[in-house]
Structure formats: structure tokens, C-alpha cells
Design a protein around this motif. Sequence first.
Motif, short mmCIF file in Angstrom:
data_model
loop_
_atom_site.label_atom_id
_atom_site.label_comp_id
_atom_site.label_asym_id
_atom_site.label_seq_id
_atom_site.Cartn_x
_atom_site.Cartn_y
_atom_site.Cartn_z
N CYS A 1 0.84 -1.21 0.00
CA CYS A 1 0.00 0.00 0.00
C CYS A 1 0.86 1.25 0.00
O CYS A 1 0.57 2.22 -0.71
N ILE A 2 1.93 1.22 0.78
CA ILE A 2 2.83 2.37 0.86
C ILE A 2 3.49 2.59 -0.50
O ILE A 2 3.62 3.72 -0.97
N GLY A 3 3.89 1.48 -1.16
CA GLY A 3 4.46 1.59 -2.49
C GLY A 3 3.47 2.19 -3.48
O GLY A 3 3.84 2.99 -4.34
N ALA A 4 2.21 1.82 -3.34
CA ALA A 4 1.18 2.35 -4.23
C ALA A 4 0.99 3.86 -4.04
O ALA A 4 0.59 4.56 -4.98
N LEU A 5 1.29 4.37 -2.86
CA LEU A 5 1.20 5.81 -2.61
C LEU A 5 2.35 6.57 -3.28
O LEU A 5 2.27 7.77 -3.46
N GLY A 6 3.44 5.84 -3.61
CA GLY A 6 4.58 6.47 -4.25
C GLY A 6 5.86 6.41 -3.44
O GLY A 6 6.87 6.96 -3.84
N ALA A 24 9.04 10.64 6.38
CA ALA A 24 10.32 9.93 6.51
C ALA A 24 10.11 8.46 6.84
O ALA A 24 10.76 7.59 6.27
N VAL A 25 9.21 8.17 7.76
CA VAL A 25 8.94 6.78 8.14
C VAL A 25 8.35 6.01 6.97
O VAL A 25 8.77 4.89 6.68
N LEU A 26 7.38 6.58 6.28
CA LEU A 26 6.76 5.90 5.16
C LEU A 26 7.75 5.66 4.03
O LEU A 26 7.75 4.60 3.40
N ALA A 85 11.25 1.98 1.02
CA ALA A 85 12.58 1.68 0.51
C ALA A 85 13.10 0.33 0.99
O ALA A 85 13.78 -0.37 0.26
N THR A 86 12.78 -0.05 2.23
CA THR A 86 13.43 -1.22 2.82
C THR A 86 12.47 -2.31 3.24
O THR A 86 12.91 -3.36 3.70
N GLY A 87 11.18 -2.09 3.13
CA GLY A 87 10.23 -3.05 3.66
C GLY A 87 9.93 -2.71 5.10
O GLY A 87 10.34 -1.67 5.61
N LEU A 88 9.20 -3.57 5.76
CA LEU A 88 8.72 -3.26 7.10
C LEU A 88 9.66 -3.84 8.15
O LEU A 88 9.59 -5.01 8.49
N SER A 89 10.57 -3.03 8.66
CA SER A 89 11.47 -3.44 9.72
C SER A 89 10.78 -3.28 11.07
O SER A 89 9.71 -2.68 11.17
N LEU A 90 11.40 -3.80 12.12
CA LEU A 90 10.83 -3.66 13.46
C LEU A 90 10.68 -2.20 13.83
O LEU A 90 9.66 -1.78 14.35
N GLY A 91 11.69 -1.39 13.52
CA GLY A 91 11.61 0.04 13.83
C GLY A 91 10.46 0.71 13.11
O GLY A 91 9.77 1.56 13.67
N ALA A 92 10.24 0.31 11.86
CA ALA A 92 9.13 0.88 11.10
C ALA A 92 7.80 0.45 11.69
O ALA A 92 6.86 1.24 11.75
N LYS A 93 7.69 -0.80 12.13
CA LYS A 93 6.45 -1.27 12.74
C LYS A 93 6.13 -0.44 13.97
O LYS A 93 4.99 -0.06 14.19
N ILE A 94 7.17 -0.13 14.76
CA ILE A 94 6.97 0.66 15.97
C ILE A 94 6.55 2.08 15.61
O ILE A 94 5.64 2.65 16.21
N GLY A 95 7.21 2.67 14.60
CA GLY A 95 6.91 4.04 14.21
C GLY A 95 5.69 4.19 13.34
O GLY A 95 5.18 5.29 13.18
N LEU A 96 5.21 3.08 12.78
CA LEU A 96 4.13 3.15 11.81
C LEU A 96 2.83 3.66 12.41
O LEU A 96 2.12 4.44 11.78
N THR A 97 2.54 3.29 13.64
CA THR A 97 1.29 3.74 14.27
C THR A 97 1.25 5.26 14.35
O THR A 97 0.26 5.88 13.96
N SER A 98 2.34 5.87 14.81
CA SER A 98 2.34 7.33 14.91
C SER A 98 2.36 7.96 13.53
O SER A 98 1.72 8.98 13.30
N ALA A 99 3.07 7.34 12.57
CA ALA A 99 3.11 7.91 11.22
C ALA A 99 1.75 7.87 10.57
O ALA A 99 1.31 8.85 9.97
#
Length: 83
Positions: free
Chosen positions: A14-19, A53-55, A60-74
Motif C-alpha cells: 500500500c505504501i508503495g502504491a502511494l509512491g 520519513a517513516v513511510l 525503501a526497505t520493507g517493514l522493519s521492526l523500527g518501522a512497525k513501531i513508528g508506523l502507528t504514529s506515522a
Amino acid sequence: GLPAGLALVGLPLCIGALGFTGAGIAASSIAAKMMSAAAIANGGGVAAGSAVAVLQSVGATGLSLGAKIGLTSALSSVGAVSG
């Protein structure tokens, strides 16, 4: 709703589809518009840890643990911007 694991697998698509892609933010995409708005709001730059930045990191890298944690706030920030 979707199970959380299935939702997390689908999020990079979905994030890729956004650009937000591995090669950067796609021109004329929703992501490009978000980055432009973020840059204008921050005096020309995109703040580290911001929704854009998070998105882009996830795109760019897929869903890492750090991204999972930051994704809710993003995602809540994206909802606020788009709402």
C-alpha cells in the motif's frame, strides 16, 4: 478487520502504491505531495521521524521492526494531514 499480521504484510504494498518506493518518492504521486507539504511546513526539509520519513523508509526497505513501531504514529499523522 484484517488480522494484524496480514495488515503488516500488506502495508509495504500500500505504501508503495502511494509512491514511497525503493528508488525514492515517485514523481506526481501522493507521496510527492506529502513530501512537498512536509518540506514547506518545515522550512524546506523533511524532519527525521516524520510521517513522510517513516513511510519512505518502509517503502525503501520493507517493514522493519523500527518501522512497525513508528508506523502507528506515522499513520495517525497521515490521517490528520489527509483528514
